[in-house]
Write an enzyme that holds these catalytic residues in place. Structure first.
Site: not given
Lengths: 413, 413, 413, 413
Positions: D15, D94, D123, D179
Site C-alpha cells: 500500500d 500512534r 488509525d 491484517s
C-alpha cells in the site's frame, strides 16, 4: 421522466426561499414543509410566497401540542440543562420538526429532505441525525455545505440579488444584526453583533420578557403540580379559592410565558460549546421553561431518595449533552430517557412559586410521595433515632481517615 | 493528680455554656475556643461568660482571612454546589474551625475536643471527621450524643433551669424559633418553625439580604477578575475610570455582601439530603458567594475546553458531596481538590456583572486564555473551516444511528 | 408471661451454637434458621445440634433455585464486579438469605433476628441493611457487637470452654486457620493466616477448583445462550450434534462449577476495600460464575450500542458497590437494577467458550440482535460508507484540538 | 519551481509503496518516515525499496525506548483498558509515531504528511488528530479517502498491477488473509477472514504467544516493582537470591514478552466499537502488557485509598476512550493524564506474580505505602476498633432505608 422529490424545511425567510428556487432550478420537485411550534410567523403569507417561487405544495403543520407534551415537558421532567445554564429550547424543537418532515417525506415518496441550516452550527447536526435515525434510507441536501451553493452565495447581498433576479419577494424590513430561533419554549439570539462576548447585548433585543426595570411591581404566585415529573396543572394565584386552574399543556405554557415575561424571568447570556468544537455566544429567554424547571428541581430534591437523586443527576447530565448534540433519537438517548422516566415515578406533588423581578422563588412544596419525615428530622423529637448511633457512624467513617492520617504521617497538614 | 484537658468549641450560647459547666462538673479542665469567621458576635462578652462559668482559659482566634482565602474562595474556584443549589457556606467553615481547635489542642496538650453539635445534624460529622483527620489520636466528647447528657437535658427548658441553678447567665431575649449558623460567607436558617416544608418562612427572617420589594431601585455593576479560578479583584462600578478596586479577599467579600444584600441577592429555600440519610429544610443567604459563583461559572465555561469542562464538572459534583459530608481533609477530597485546581490553570479573566433585584446578570466576559475564537465561529467568515467537513462529520455520526434504525426495524418509532 | 422470640441465622458451627445458648440463657425463645444456598453442610446434623442446645424449632429452607435465579444470574446480567475482580458471590447471597429469615420472623411473630457475623466485616452490614429494608420495624441482636458478649468471649478458646460447660458438641476436627463462606456460586477464604498479604496462600486451600498443574489436559468447549442478559442454556460440547443441553438454572451452575473446577477456572487472590473502611485480603473461587461473566461480557459488547454500553458500565460500577456494601434492597439499587435490566433487552445470543488450564476463552459469538454489520466494517466492501466522510469527521474533531494547540502556543509540547 | 514536500509514513508494504509512487507522480517530493517501535521488520530492505521507487530520502527512527517509557508504561500506570478488555497496544503507538513524523516534517520544512491508513479504521483518526494537535498548520494527504485514489485502486489486485507496471517490487509471499499491526507491546489481527465473529480464528495466527497446549509445563514467577505506578524493575525468578534483575524498560518488556509468550499469556479475541461507530472484530496478543497490567491493578487496589480508587477508575475509563479514539494530545487527555498521575503518588511496591498456562496469578504484594493495616483488619485483635461503632454505622445507614420501606409500604417486596 418524473423528477426527484425534495421536502424542504421552509421558513419563509430569504435563505430558504432562495434554496427553494435553487432546488427547482436543479430540476427537483420541491414541497415546502413548515412546522408551527409556536413561533411568531405569518404562515399563510409564507405559503403564498413558496407557491409563488414554485413549490409544488406547501405543508403547514401545527405541532405545538406535540412539541409541548412530547419534547418540552419531558425536557423539564428529565431536568435537561446544557452546561449548567441553557434549557435546550432549540435542541428539543429539532427532533419534533424532524418527525413531521420525515413523515411528510415518507407519505409523499420523497427521496430528499433539504434545509437552510448553515455549516458551522448545531442545527444541521440535530436535524440530520434525527432524519437519519427516523429514516435511515433518506438523503439530505444541505446547500450551505455544498461548494456550488456557498461559493455562489457568499453573503446576504448575493442572496438578495438572486432573489430580485428570480422575482422572490424580499422583506422591506432590514434584517436584525443577529439571528434568532423561536418557538413556544424560547427565543434564542446569536451571531452578528452578539459574536463579541465582551460586548453587552443591544437593548431591546429580547421579545418574550421585559427588562427588569420594566417588570411588574407586584409579585405573582402560583401552585405548579407535577405527576411523575411532568407538569400537569398550574393554579394562579396560589392559595386563592377562586384561582385560575390550567391543565391544558399548551395553555399552561402560554400563561407562564406571559406571566414570566411580565416579571422578566428566564433570560441568560452565555458562551456555550457547540458540538462541532466551536465556542459561541448566545442569548436565550425561556420564561415558562425557567419557572417549570425551578419548580421541578425543588420537588424532585424533596421527593427522591438521596442516592437515586445522584444517579438521576448523572444521567441527566449525559442526556443534556445527547440532546444538545442532536442525538434525541439515538439508542443512548432512548435508553437514558427511559431510565430518567423511571426515576420520576415518585416526583408528584405541588410547588408554590413566586415570580418577581426576574426571580423564581420557591415558597413551599408538598408531596404525598416525599421521603421527607418531619418527625425524624426534628430537633425536638427523638423519633426512632438514637444519637448514640451517630457516634458509631462517625467513628466508622473515621477509620479510613485516621489510617490515612497515620500513614501520611502528618506531612501533608 | 492533674485533670484531663478538654478544648470546647464555645459559642457563648446556652448549649455550650451548659456543656462547659457540665464538663467542669465531670472533673475536666476546659479551655474554650472561639473562631471568628465573620459571625455577628460579641466575643468579649462570651469570653467573660466562659470565665465566669469556670473555663480555664478562652481562646478567641480571628480566622476570617484564612476562611475566605483557603475555604470560601477555593469553594468558588472548585464550583462547589450541593444538590444543584446550596453553596456550602456552613460545610466549608467546619474544616477551617477544626484546624484552629486542633492546633490549640495540640499546643495545650489536650486529650479531648468537645462541641455542642446535635446528634441528627451534619455538623457533628464535619467537625469530628476533620478533627480525626488532623489529629488521629485525638478524642471527641459530644455531650448531645451521650445518654447521660441528652436524657438529663431533654429540651431547652432543662438547660435554662440548669443554667439558673449554676449561675450561668441566660440571655433575656427569647430565642428565635429556628436555629442559625453564621459566617462571612452566609447565614443558614433551619429547624423549629422551618421544619414544615409546606410553610413559607416567616417574614423578616433574613439578616444579610433585603427583601426584593425593598431592594435598591438602580442596578450596580462590577468587574470581577479571577486568576486560575480564584477571585483576585473587584472593580465597582464596571467601566468607570475612577472606580473602586478591591483586592483584599476579606474586604472583597464584605463589599460584595453589602452590595448583594442591598439588591436582595443570594437567598435559597430548599429541602436537602443530610449525610445521615434525613431530609431537612434549610434557608440560606449567600450574597457575595452567589455573585462570585455566577461570575466564575461564566468565565469557566468561556475559558475551558469543552471536554475538560465535563471532566471538571464530574469532579465538582463529587467534591461537593465530599465537602457537604465532612470529608474536606479525606484523601479523596485532597485528591479531587488537586485535580480541580489543575483544571483552573486557564480560568483567568474578568466578568462584568450586574446585580439587581435579586439577580446576578452577566453582561460580558473577557479572558486572554479563552478558547473562544470569534473569527472561527462567525457566520460571515469561513475562517479555516470547511462546511463540507460538517457533512462528513454528520454522516459518520449517523453510521451508528442508521445501523440501529435498520436493526430496530422502525418498530420503536 | 411469654418470652420474646428471636430467629437466629444458624450455621451449626461453634459461634452460632454458643450464641444460641447465650440467647436462651438471656431468656429468649430461639428458632434457628438455616438457608441451603448450596454450601456443603450436613443440615440434619445441624438441626439435631440446635435442638439439643435448646432451639424451640429449626427451619431449614432450600433457597438454591431462588439464589441462582434471582441473585446469581441477575449479578451476571448486570455485570457486577467489585473493584475490577470480585464477582460478589457472598454479597449476593446475603439478601437472599435475609428474605428467608425475615419471612420466617414475620410468620412466627418474632421480635428479633440474630446472627453470628463479626463487628469488622461486611456481612453484618449486608445482613442488617437487608433486614431493615424488608422489615423496618424489626430488631437485630448482634452478639459480637455487644460488650457483654465480646468481652466474655475474647477468643475461640472462650467459646470452646463455654461450649464444653454447656454441653454443646464441639467438632473434633481442628478449625482451619482461616474462615470461609460457601454457596453454590463461590467459596471465599479470608482472615487468619491469609491476613498477611505478602504471604502466598497455603496449598490445598481451594475446594471447588483444581490447581493448574492438576487441571484437565484437554479443553472443554460449550455454547452458552443468554436471553436479555440472563443465562438460559448451556450446550456441552459446542458444535456437537449429540451434545448435552442444560436449561435448568441450578443444574446449569452445578455443571459449569464441575467443569470449571476441573479446569482450574475462577480463582482470585485480592486485597479489597471493605465498606467499613478497612482493607482486607480475600481468596475467592467462582468457577461457573467466571465462565458466565466472561461469556456475558463478550455478548454484551457484541450486541449493545457503543454509547449504551458506556452508560451501562457506569451503572454497573455503581451497582457493584451498592451490592458489596449491602444495599441490594435500597432504593438506589432497586432503581439501578431496573435501568441495568433495561440495557439488556437486546443482549440475547450464544457465545462459544473454551475452558482450559484456568482460562475462559471466547471462540465465537452470534446474536440475532447484534449491531455488528460485517458488510459495513469490511475493508473490501464500500457498504454505504464513503471514505470521504471520514475526512470531514476527522477535520471537525480537529477544530477544537487545533484551537487548543494555537492557544497553548506549542509550549506544552 | 520547487515541489511541495510530503513526509510519508512508510511501512515497506504494498500500500504505502504504491502511495509513494502515486505521490511522486502527482509531483510531490516525498521523504519516507519509518518508526521502529519494535515491529519485526527489515528496515534496510524497506529503505532500499523506497529509494528505488523514488523517495527523496528515508528516515528510520528508533523510537522503541520512547514508546515503552512514554506511552506503554504510562498506559499501564493509568490502567488503560478499552471496553474492559483491550490494552490499547495500537492506540498508544500512534501518538508516539506522530511525534516522530511531525518533528521530521517541521525540520524538513514539509507541507504535508501522508499515510496509508484506510477510511473505515481508527488509525487514520489517531494519526491525524495527533498530527493536527502537534502541528495545527500541517496538512494531511490520506489517499485511501480520496476518490481519485480509491476509485483507481479498488482492491489488492489493482495495487499489484500498478506496482508491476511501475517496477515496484512485490513480495512473493502471498499476503495473509487478515491484517496485522505490530509493535513491542502487542500484535493485532483483524479484517479478512476474521471479520466473521462467529468463526474461530485460524490456528497458527498468533506470533508472540504459544498456544496453551504448547505452553511451558512449569510456572515462572517474578517480582515486579512499581514506583508511582510505573514499572521500574523485574526480578526473575521471585524470591531467589541469584535472580535476574532487569531495570531497563525496553529490556524489561522484551523479557516479559518472551516469558509471557512461552506461557501463552495475553491473548484476547473481541468485538470492539470503533470510534467511527462501526463494530469490528479483533484479536490481540499483549504478553508483557498483560503481566504488567495485572500486577499494577493488584498493587493499586492494595495501596490506594478506597475512594481515591473510585475516582481514579472513573478517570481511567474516560482516558481509555480518549486514547482509543485518538485524543492522546487533546486537552482533555492531557488533563486526565495529569490527574491519573496524581493518583499514583503512592502506588509503589512489589507484586509477586506467577505466569503459567495463559494465566497471570498474583501470589503476594507488598508496599511501604499501602493503607492496608493487618492489625486493624484482624479478627483476633480489637485494634482501635470498637465493634459497637459498627452498630451505629449500620443503624444510621438504615435510617434512609427504613424510611423508604415505610414509605413504599411494602408493596414492592
Amino acid at each position: 421522466m418524473s423528477k426527484d422529490l425534495v421536502i424542504l424545511a421552509y421558513s419563509g425567510g430569504l435563505d430558504t426561499s432562495c434554496i427553494l428556487k435553487w432546488l427547482i432550478q436543479k430540476n427537483y420537485d420541491v414541497v415546502c414543509y413548515m412546522a408551527d411550534i409556536g413561533q411568531d410567523e405569518d404562515f399563510e403569507k409564507a405559503r403564498q410566497k413558496a407557491k409563488l417561487i414554485g413549490a409544488k405544495d406547501v405543508i403547514i403543520e401545527d405541532l405545538r401540542n406535540d412539541f409541548v407534551s412530547n419534547y418540552m415537558f419531558p425536557a423539564i421532567q428529565m431536568g435537561l440543562v446544557y452546561e449548567s445554564r441553557y434549557y435546550l429550547g432549540t435542541s428539543v424543537a429539532r427532533p419534533c420538526i424532524s418527525v413531521g418532515i420525515v413523515n411528510a417525506a415518507k407519505k409523499l415518496g420523497a427521496k430528499y429532505i433539504s434545509h437552510g441550516a448553515t455549516g458551522k452550527g448545531n442545527d444541521q447536526v440535530r436535524f440530520e441525525l434525527s432524519v437519519y435515525s427516523l429514516w435511515p434510507e433518506g438523503k439530505v441536501i444541505a446547500p450551505w455545505r455544498q461548494p456550488e451553493f456557498f461559493n455562489r452565495f457568499q453573503g446576504r447581498k448575493d442572496l438578495i440579488e438572486f432573489a430580485k433576479q428570480e422575482n422572490i419577494p424580499v422583506s422591506a424590513t432590514p434584517k436584525a444584526p443577529w439571528s434568532t430561533d423561536e418557538n413556544i419554549m424560547h427565543i434564542s439570539y446569536e451571531s452578528g453583533v452578539l459574536e463579541d462576548p465582551t460586548a453587552e447585548p443591544p437593548s431591546g433585543i429580547y421579545k418574550m420578557t421585559r427588562d427588569l426595570n420594566q417588570a411588574e411591581d407586584y409579585p405573582s404566585t402560583m401552585d405548579i403540580t407535577f405527576e411523575k415529573g411532568l407538569p400537569v396543572s398550574v393554579k394562579i394565584p396560589s392559595g386563592q379559592e377562586k384561582a385560575l386552574i390550567i391543565n391544558d399543556p399548551l395553555n399552561l405554557v402560554r400563561t407562564l410565558n406571559k406571566l414570566g415575561g411580565q416579571h422578566g424571568v428566564g433570560r441568560i447570556d452565555i458562551v456555550e460549546n457547540r458540538f462541532l468544537g466551536l465556542k459561541s455566544r448566545g442569548l436565550y429567554e425561556t420564561p415558562a421553561g425557567t419557572i417549570l424547571h425551578v419548580a421541578h428541581l425543588d420537588l424532585e430534591t424533596y421527593a427522591l431518595d438521596k442516592e437515586v437523586l445522584r444517579l438521576k443527576k448523572y444521567l441527566q447530565e449525559k442526556m443534556s449533552d445527547f440532546v444538545y448534540n442532536g442525538f434525541w433519537f439515538a439508542p443512548e438517548a432512548r435508553y437514558t430517557r427511559k431510565c430518567l422516566e423511571l426515576s420520576q415515578e415518585s416526583v408528584s406533588g405541588t410547588v408554590t412559586v413566586q415570580v418577581f423581578k426576574g426571580n423564581v422563588i420557591v415558597l413551599a412544596r408538598k408531596s404525598a410521595k416525599s421521603l421527607y419525615n418531619q418527625e425524624l428530622v426534628s430537633m425536638d423529637i427523638a423519633g426512632g433515632f438514637s444519637p448514640e448511633d451517630s457516634t458509631g457512624f462517625i467513628n466508622i467513617n473515621a477509620v479510613r481517615l485516621k489510617e490515612y492520617a497515620r500513614f501520611a504521617g502528618g506531612q501533608e497538614f
